[in-house]
Design a protein around this motif. Structure first.
Motif, PDB file in Angstrom:
ATOM      1  N   SER A  40      14.271  13.491 -17.771  1.00 43.48           N
ATOM      2  CA  SER A  40      15.682  13.894 -17.651  1.00 43.48           C
ATOM      3  C   SER A  40      16.601  12.682 -17.560  1.00 43.48           C
ATOM      4  O   SER A  40      17.811  12.830 -17.469  1.00 43.48           O
ATOM      5  CB  SER A  40      15.868  14.756 -16.397  1.00 43.48           C
ATOM      6  N   ALA A  41      16.010  11.465 -17.578  1.00 45.18           N
ATOM      7  CA  ALA A  41      16.813  10.262 -17.381  1.00 45.18           C
ATOM      8  C   ALA A  41      16.280   9.095 -18.208  1.00 45.18           C
ATOM      9  O   ALA A  41      15.122   9.093 -18.649  1.00 45.18           O
ATOM     10  CB  ALA A  41      16.841   9.878 -15.901  1.00 45.18           C
ATOM     11  N   ILE A  42      17.134   8.114 -18.407  1.00 44.13           N
ATOM     12  CA  ILE A  42      16.807   6.868 -19.111  1.00 44.13           C
ATOM     13  C   ILE A  42      17.242   5.732 -18.204  1.00 44.13           C
ATOM     14  O   ILE A  42      18.379   5.723 -17.714  1.00 44.13           O
ATOM     15  CB  ILE A  42      17.552   6.779 -20.461  1.00 44.13           C
ATOM     16  N   ALA A  65      26.232   3.094 -25.223  1.00 39.35           N
ATOM     17  CA  ALA A  65      26.048   3.819 -26.477  1.00 39.35           C
ATOM     18  C   ALA A  65      24.981   4.902 -26.324  1.00 39.35           C
ATOM     19  O   ALA A  65      25.118   6.013 -26.853  1.00 39.35           O
ATOM     20  CB  ALA A  65      25.658   2.844 -27.586  1.00 39.35           C
ATOM     21  N   VAL A  66      23.920   4.595 -25.579  1.00 34.97           N
ATOM     22  CA  VAL A  66      22.875   5.587 -25.315  1.00 34.97           C
ATOM     23  C   VAL A  66      23.446   6.749 -24.510  1.00 34.97           C
ATOM     24  O   VAL A  66      23.165   7.921 -24.787  1.00 34.97           O
ATOM     25  CB  VAL A  66      21.697   4.921 -24.568  1.00 34.97           C
ATOM     26  N   GLU A  67      24.253   6.429 -23.530  1.00 36.00           N
ATOM     27  CA  GLU A  67      24.867   7.463 -22.688  1.00 36.00           C
ATOM     28  C   GLU A  67      25.730   8.410 -23.514  1.00 36.00           C
ATOM     29  O   GLU A  67      25.723   9.634 -23.313  1.00 36.00           O
ATOM     30  CB  GLU A  67      25.705   6.789 -21.604  1.00 36.00           C
ATOM     31  N   LYS A  74      20.548  11.732 -18.066  1.00 36.96           N
ATOM     32  CA  LYS A  74      21.184  10.876 -17.077  1.00 36.96           C
ATOM     33  C   LYS A  74      20.787   9.430 -17.340  1.00 36.96           C
ATOM     34  O   LYS A  74      19.605   9.128 -17.545  1.00 36.96           O
ATOM     35  CB  LYS A  74      20.747  11.295 -15.669  1.00 36.96           C
ATOM     36  N   VAL A  75      21.767   8.539 -17.362  1.00 32.56           N
ATOM     37  CA  VAL A  75      21.491   7.118 -17.556  1.00 32.56           C
ATOM     38  C   VAL A  75      21.529   6.424 -16.194  1.00 32.56           C
ATOM     39  O   VAL A  75      22.548   6.443 -15.495  1.00 32.56           O
ATOM     40  CB  VAL A  75      22.494   6.475 -18.536  1.00 32.56           C
TER      41      VAL A  75
END
Length: 374
Positions: A40-42, A65-67, A74-75
């Motif tokens: 669920s997150a990076i 950019a990923v966000e 979730k970042v």
């Protein structure tokens, strides 16, 4: 605040005697999930701050950019993460918070990342600048020496003294490679040009950087380059002293309206998004990212910035012609013969070493003044 909260939670968890993370990711029946799937997150960890006008800022922009590309994920970010076991603790906490994809963005984060990757085979790790890989850890970087060569071409054409200065951190291959590329570029237009190098021993020490910049300027250097994580001090010192500068990592031209010439910078955004998508899709294994990936000038992963106002049109035209030749493959900045400071041939005549060969660089080329710290 997220990084601080994660660290405080982790300290509490790790204070319990005998607590140790266990391998994760085994699905029912014992089959491990594909690295990077199901989270669920990076997570992103940075060795410095997001506003360093340099290395960490470039990586942070990529994380943004990923966000934007994955709004349902979730970042997690943590700045000022040292290149020690502390990095392991931060990554472990991110995994507890749902991260199945982690970007450790500093060279010295590699060993901690390998340790965590071994414990979590279902997590995909994309390490920045590393020279080792694992089943679920790939490394990525770029041939930043290509625009650094072009920066050297620009610097030598703009220099009145032929004396250039280069302020660097520690003598890892990529640092030495950038010094050499800068000098070879300068030498290509002025065979008498020299590059004096100063090692600060730190990725970001403004005091050491200012001392190095002033000493080089006092010795006659009228253009300064650098391989430092935070670039502001060197550029501002050069501007204040009335000499020219070339930037690194991010475009910091606003800091030097008079002396900025150009810069060698990263363009991580599209790459970070593609790496993330590859992992989420379960395609990390067998992709171009599960080993050593190196983006080039032709891939737009590394870039040469716009020129400063002081750079005349004929210099711009020539440098851009050289840039196109690199992209077309008709110019290789390290085409042999290349000699080291002692005159030993390191790259034979006619040879064009690939990125892996160049990333084993352990010498400085002819025309570089200064010694590699032991």
């Amino acid at each position: 605040m997220l990084g601080v909260l994660a660290l405080s939670m982790l300290v509490s968890a790790c204070s319990q005697p005998g607590a140790a993370p266990s391998p994760s990711g085994a699905a029912e029946g014992g089959e491990a999930a594909a690295p990077g799937t199901g989270g669920s997150a990076i997570g992103f960890i940075f060795v410095g701050t997001k506003d360093d006008h340099g290395y960490n800022q470039a990586a942070y922009i990529g994380s943004e950019a990923v966000e934007q590309a994955f709004p349902d994920m979730k970042v997690l970010r943590s700045e000022n993460v040292p290149e020690t076991a502390e990095a392991e603790r931060v990554m472990e906490q991110m995994i507890k918070n749902g991260a199945k994809i982690i970007f450790p963005t500093s060279y010295g984060h590699l060993e901690p990342s390998l340790n965590v990757a071994k414990r979590h085979p279902d997590v995909a790790f994309f390490h920045q600048g590393g020279l080792k890989t694992a089943d679920n850890l790939g490394t990525y970087f770029g041939t930043i020496w290509e625009p650094n060569y072009l920066a050297g071409v620009t610097a030598a054409q703009m220099s009145k003294t032929g004396k250039l200065g280069f302020i660097v951190s520690v003598p890892i291959p990529q640092v030495l490679l950038n010094v050499n590329a800068f000098q070879l570029g300068a030498q290509s237009v002025n065979p008498d040009a020299t590059t004096s190098v100063v090692f600060t021993g730190s990725w970001c020490d403004p005091g050491q950087q200012a001392n190095a910049a002033n000493s080089l300027i006092d010795a006659g250097a009228d253009v300064l380059g650098q391989h430092q994580d935070c670039t502001k001090t060197v550029i501002e010192t050069a501007e204040r002293r009335g000499v020219m500068s070339v930037g690194y990592h991010t475009d910091a031209s606003a800091l030097a309206p008079e002396g900025w010439l150009t810069g060698s910078v990263w363009n991580w955004s599209d790459l970070f998004v593609d790496m993330t998508r590859t992992a989420i899709d379960g395609s990390f294994k067998g992709s171009i990212y599960d080993g050593k990936y190196r983006g080039m000038l032709k891939d737009d992963v590394v870039q040469l910035t716009d020129f400063g106002a002081s750079v005349p049109e004929d210099v711009r035209t020539y440098v851009l012609e050289q840039k196109q030749a690199i992209i077309d493959g008709t110019l290789h900045p390290f085409a042999g013969p290349v000699k080291d400071q002692e005159g030993n041939v390191k790259i034979e005549e006619g040879a064009e070493p690939d990125a892996e060969e160049l990333e084993a660089t352990d010498y400085l080329v002819e025309g570089v003044i200064g010694s590699i710290p032991k």
